[in-house]
Design a protein around this motif. Structure first.
Motif, PDB file in Angstrom:
ATOM      1  N   LYS A   1      15.014  17.652   4.510  1.00  0.00           N
ATOM      2  CA  LYS A   1      15.845  16.581   3.857  1.00  0.00           C
ATOM      3  C   LYS A   1      16.930  16.219   4.965  1.00  0.00           C
ATOM      4  CE  LYS A   1      18.813  16.169  -0.129  1.00  0.00           C
ATOM      5  NZ  LYS A   1      19.523  16.859  -1.393  1.00  0.00           N
ATOM      6  N   SER A   2      16.919  14.916   5.218  1.00  0.00           N
ATOM      7  CA  SER A   2      18.069  14.325   6.003  1.00  0.00           C
ATOM      8  C   SER A   2      18.007  15.324   7.401  1.00  0.00           C
ATOM      9  CB  SER A   2      19.233  14.160   5.620  1.00  0.00           C
ATOM     10  OG  SER A   2      20.146  13.439   6.306  1.00  0.00           O
TER      11      SER A   2
ATOM     12  N   TYR B   1      18.346  15.597  10.638  1.00  0.00           N
ATOM     13  CA  TYR B   1      19.418  15.538  11.554  1.00  0.00           C
ATOM     14  C   TYR B   1      20.815  16.077  10.857  1.00  0.00           C
ATOM     15  CZ  TYR B   1      16.588  12.848  15.131  1.00  0.00           C
ATOM     16  OH  TYR B   1      15.675  12.486  16.033  1.00  0.00           O
ATOM     17  N   CYS B   2      21.099  15.375   9.829  1.00  0.00           N
ATOM     18  CA  CYS B   2      22.519  15.983   9.071  1.00  0.00           C
ATOM     19  C   CYS B   2      22.153  17.419   8.897  1.00  0.00           C
ATOM     20  CB  CYS B   2      22.407  14.727   8.014  1.00  0.00           C
ATOM     21  SG  CYS B   2      23.019  13.382   8.317  1.00  0.00           S
ATOM     22  N   SER B   3      21.121  17.778   8.180  1.00  0.00           N
ATOM     23  CA  SER B   3      20.759  19.287   7.670  1.00  0.00           C
ATOM     24  C   SER B   3      21.037  20.001   8.880  1.00  0.00           C
ATOM     25  CB  SER B   3      19.552  19.449   7.076  1.00  0.00           C
ATOM     26  OG  SER B   3      19.546  18.540   5.814  1.00  0.00           O
ATOM     27  N   CYS B   4      20.706  19.996  10.046  1.00  0.00           N
ATOM     28  CA  CYS B   4      20.592  20.660  11.261  1.00  0.00           C
ATOM     29  C   CYS B   4      22.267  20.516  11.700  1.00  0.00           C
ATOM     30  CB  CYS B   4      20.188  20.119  12.459  1.00  0.00           C
ATOM     31  SG  CYS B   4      18.127  20.255  12.292  1.00  0.00           S
ATOM     32  N   GLU B   5      23.021  19.594  11.504  1.00  0.00           N
ATOM     33  CA  GLU B   5      24.408  19.504  11.740  1.00  0.00           C
ATOM     34  C   GLU B   5      25.260  20.388  11.026  1.00  0.00           C
ATOM     35  OE1 GLU B   5      25.613  18.701  14.456  1.00  0.00           O
ATOM     36  OE2 GLU B   5      24.112  17.431  15.447  1.00  0.00           O
ATOM     37  N   LYS B   6      24.932  20.429   9.627  1.00  0.00           N
ATOM     38  CA  LYS B   6      25.674  21.023   8.554  1.00  0.00           C
ATOM     39  C   LYS B   6      25.207  22.720   8.558  1.00  0.00           C
ATOM     40  CE  LYS B   6      26.196  17.387   5.116  1.00  0.00           C
ATOM     41  NZ  LYS B   6      26.011  17.050   3.525  1.00  0.00           N
ATOM     42  N   LEU B   7      24.116  23.017   9.214  1.00  0.00           N
ATOM     43  CA  LEU B   7      23.575  24.335   9.170  1.00  0.00           C
ATOM     44  C   LEU B   7      24.555  25.247   9.993  1.00  0.00           C
ATOM     45  CD1 LEU B   7      21.675  26.445   8.230  1.00  0.00           C
ATOM     46  CD2 LEU B   7      20.003  25.697  10.405  1.00  0.00           C
TER      47      LEU B   7
ATOM     48  N   SER C   1      23.816  11.451   5.415  1.00  0.00           N
ATOM     49  CA  SER C   1      23.664  12.636   4.617  1.00  0.00           C
ATOM     50  C   SER C   1      23.759  11.886   3.135  1.00  0.00           C
ATOM     51  CB  SER C   1      24.850  13.666   4.770  1.00  0.00           C
ATOM     52  OG  SER C   1      26.083  13.050   4.258  1.00  0.00           O
ATOM     53  N   GLU C   2      23.392  12.573   2.232  1.00  0.00           N
ATOM     54  CA  GLU C   2      23.464  12.124   0.664  1.00  0.00           C
ATOM     55  C   GLU C   2      24.872  11.588   0.282  1.00  0.00           C
ATOM     56  OE1 GLU C   2      21.052  11.677  -1.182  1.00  0.00           O
ATOM     57  OE2 GLU C   2      19.436  12.441   0.045  1.00  0.00           O
ATOM     58  N   GLU C   3      26.081  12.490   0.834  1.00  0.00           N
ATOM     59  CA  GLU C   3      27.159  12.012   0.377  1.00  0.00           C
ATOM     60  C   GLU C   3      27.576  10.634   1.135  1.00  0.00           C
ATOM     61  OE1 GLU C   3      26.731  16.441   0.312  1.00  0.00           O
ATOM     62  OE2 GLU C   3      26.085  14.712   1.991  1.00  0.00           O
ATOM     63  N   ALA C   4      27.105  10.454   2.417  1.00  0.00           N
ATOM     64  CA  ALA C   4      27.272   9.230   3.131  1.00  0.00           C
ATOM     65  C   ALA C   4      26.690   8.059   2.401  1.00  0.00           C
ATOM     66  CB  ALA C   4      26.910   9.320   4.554  1.00  0.00           C
ATOM     67  N   LYS C   5      25.467   8.368   1.868  1.00  0.00           N
ATOM     68  CA  LYS C   5      24.828   7.268   1.200  1.00  0.00           C
ATOM     69  C   LYS C   5      25.765   6.769  -0.131  1.00  0.00           C
ATOM     70  CE  LYS C   5      19.985   8.365   2.808  1.00  0.00           C
ATOM     71  NZ  LYS C   5      18.880   9.194   2.146  1.00  0.00           N
TER      72      LYS C   5
ATOM     73  N   GLU D   1      14.115  27.565   3.315  1.00  0.00           N
ATOM     74  CA  GLU D   1      15.622  27.326   3.138  1.00  0.00           C
ATOM     75  C   GLU D   1      16.231  28.938   3.511  1.00  0.00           C
ATOM     76  OE1 GLU D   1      18.957  25.053   0.599  1.00  0.00           O
ATOM     77  OE2 GLU D   1      17.028  25.334  -0.152  1.00  0.00           O
ATOM     78  N   ARG D   2      15.626  29.830   3.117  1.00  0.00           N
ATOM     79  CA  ARG D   2      16.177  31.006   3.220  1.00  0.00           C
ATOM     80  C   ARG D   2      16.113  31.684   4.710  1.00  0.00           C
ATOM     81  NH1 ARG D   2      13.248  33.276  -0.467  1.00  0.00           N
ATOM     82  NH2 ARG D   2      11.679  34.566   0.962  1.00  0.00           N
ATOM     83  N   HIS D   3      14.907  31.228   5.370  1.00  0.00           N
ATOM     84  CA  HIS D   3      14.831  31.820   6.614  1.00  0.00           C
ATOM     85  C   HIS D   3      15.224  30.923   7.744  1.00  0.00           C
ATOM     86  CE1 HIS D   3      11.126  34.381   5.577  1.00  0.00           C
ATOM     87  NE2 HIS D   3      12.097  34.604   4.853  1.00  0.00           N
ATOM     88  N   ILE D   4      15.465  29.836   7.669  1.00  0.00           N
ATOM     89  CA  ILE D   4      16.037  28.734   8.685  1.00  0.00           C
ATOM     90  C   ILE D   4      17.253  27.831   8.329  1.00  0.00           C
ATOM     91  CG2 ILE D   4      14.020  28.994  10.171  1.00  0.00           C
ATOM     92  CD1 ILE D   4      13.119  26.191   9.326  1.00  0.00           C
ATOM     93  N   GLY D   5      17.579  27.908   6.839  1.00  0.00           N
ATOM     94  CA  GLY D   5      18.405  27.029   6.516  1.00  0.00           C
ATOM     95  C   GLY D   5      18.043  25.584   6.120  1.00  0.00           C
ATOM     96  N   LEU D   6      16.984  25.184   6.382  1.00  0.00           N
ATOM     97  CA  LEU D   6      16.702  23.681   6.154  1.00  0.00           C
ATOM     98  C   LEU D   6      16.311  23.556   4.609  1.00  0.00           C
ATOM     99  CD1 LEU D   6      15.075  22.643   9.466  1.00  0.00           C
ATOM    100  CD2 LEU D   6      17.482  22.137   8.616  1.00  0.00           C
TER     101      LEU D   6
END
Length: 433
Positions: free
Chosen positions: A18-19, A21-27, A51-55, A137-142
């Motif tokens: 999900k999104s 590039y943004c998810s990597c930055e937030k992680l 990100s969803e918030e920016a949309k 999501e648990r192992h790599i946070g995405l």
């Protein structure tokens, strides 16, 4: 499709982040949690990820940052430059996690992959999709979404629906009944089908086909006779008949291009040589990765047409004596062409390399020349290129042409780049307690 005792001979899942590039930055930056984030393209030009918030704030993908910067910052939008090193490493980890769930994983792009789930009971696949989602999501946070269907095309449509109805289905949709298939196809515009572009969609609309369901009800034989084999395959895929075998998804490119705009205008020939050497190396790696060889090397050089400066746009192409996979051959030809098309006094914005007339690379298929030994030399250098690629994949700096590191003036602008958290020791996250 053959289906026995709740099993099917082929089942596909499309998993996408999900999104991404943004998810990597937030992680790696907790301060970005629940905040609007945009990631910019090369040289901080346009918004390539939102990100969803920016949309929700009305920011659109592709919007030039210089036009929306003041308004975006006023609304509290966080901005980052594209951090390709970080994204590539997270993509590698994402694919490795998918191999936990199936031995057959076909990466489709940096943030999505097809997964074969043959042999699983159909009534347990939705639960398995949720397991994939939770584990990644648990192992790599995405955060990821999963679409499951009898064919890659249906899995792709299922994934799109999982995005559209994410809150209702918790990010996982399985097209497991004919009723669900028809319901989804009826609500899918003809242009939203995987592999159908705007031009083909416009032509199909003139024949009265508006959505995926109407296309699926056509005869594949008629579509092949009146249109082409590609569209016939799409019809069969929408009907639930898989026409794509593992390995066919990422089809070989007919032409390979490596190019990037400069962060600032470049006038000196030495910096252009350095940039050209970098792109020859990248193009050669892509070529060898897909098992091809090139017969033509092309170069193009451009100034910035949006600036009120003298303009000079030139391109060139030359055949090689023998189809090659050798970076040295590409670089030698490209540098000779650069010498011819370069003109001093201009401020260049972009340079690139094109490898053309690609064919399958078979060491025993060379057109030998009575007066030239390049074919024999090419056969010997392919092992060297394979070793070079292995070294570059394993080590950060790897092996590069000397001219690549002679100057760095041509590198792109990344004013808002985050740290390369996973690949650079000097940029590791620091925990304070």
């Amino acid at each position: 499709m053959a289906e026995l005792d709740g099993y099917r001979d082929q089942v596909w899942a499309l998993v996408d982040a999900k999104s991404f590039y943004c998810s990597c930055e937030k992680l790696f930056d907790p301060k970005l949690a629940n905040k609007p984030v945009v990631v910019l393209s090369n040289n901080d030009g346009c918004c390539v990820a939102i990100s969803e918030e920016a949309k929700a704030l009305g920011i659109q993908r592709g919007a030039p940052w210089f036009k929306i910067e003041c308004e975006a910052r006023r609304k509290g939008v966080e901005v980052r430059s594209s951090n390709y090193t970080l994204y590539a490493d997270m993509s590698r980890r994402f694919i490795e996690e998918l191999h936990r769930f199936s031995p057959h994983v076909e990466q489709y792009s940096i943030d999505e992959a097809f997964v074969r789930l043959d042999g699983f009971r159909l009534d347990g696949l939705t639960r398995y999709g949720h397991d994939i989602r939770k584990t990644i999501e648990r192992h790599i946070g995405l955060p990821v979404r999963v679409g499951i269907g009898a064919t890659p095309t249906l899995a792709k449509l299922g994934n799109q629906a999982a995005k559209r109805y994410e809150k209702r289905v918790n990010g996982v949709i399985q097209i497991d009944t004919d009723h669900r298939r028809r319901w989804l196809l009826e609500r899918t515009d003809i242009q939203d089908i995987w592999g159908i572009g705007a031009r083909t969609a416009a032509r199909l609309r003139t024949t009265g086909i508006q959505n995926a369901l109407e296309l699926s009800e056509k005869s594949a034989a008629d579509m092949r006779r009146l249109w082409n084999v590609g569209l016939a395959r799409t019809v069969l895929e929408l009907q639930g008949v898989s026409c794509i075998a593992p390995g066919d998804i990422d089809e070989k490119r007919k032409q390979i291009l490596s190019s990037r705009s400069f962060g600032v205008g470049i006038s000196d020939l030495e910096s252009l040589r350095s940039a050209l050497a970098f792109h020859c190396q990248r193009a050669g790696e892509k070529l060898r990765r897909q098992g091809s060889q090139a017969a033509i090397v092309g170069v193009f050089l451009r100034t910035n047409r949006y600036k009120d400066l003298p303009q000079h746009n030139r391109s060139s192409a030359r055949p090689l004596l023998c189809p090659s996979q050798d970076n040295g051959q590409f670089l030698s030809s490209a540098l000779e062409q650069l010498e011819q098309i370069y003109r001093p006094g201009y401020e260049y914005q972009k340079i690139g390399v094109i490898l053309d007339e690609l064919t399958d690379a078979n060491n025993d298929q060379f057109q030998l020349d009575m007066f030239d030994s390049s074919a024999l030399a090419e056969m010997k250098r392919r092992d060297l290129m394979a070793l070079t690629d292995q070294m570059n994949a394993r080590f950060k700096n790897g092996i590069k042409p000397a001219s690549v590191i002679s100057t760095s003036n041509w590198h792109m602008r990344q004013a808002f780049r985050s740290n390369r958290w996973t690949t650079r020791l000097d940029e590791l996250q620091v925990a304070k307690c």
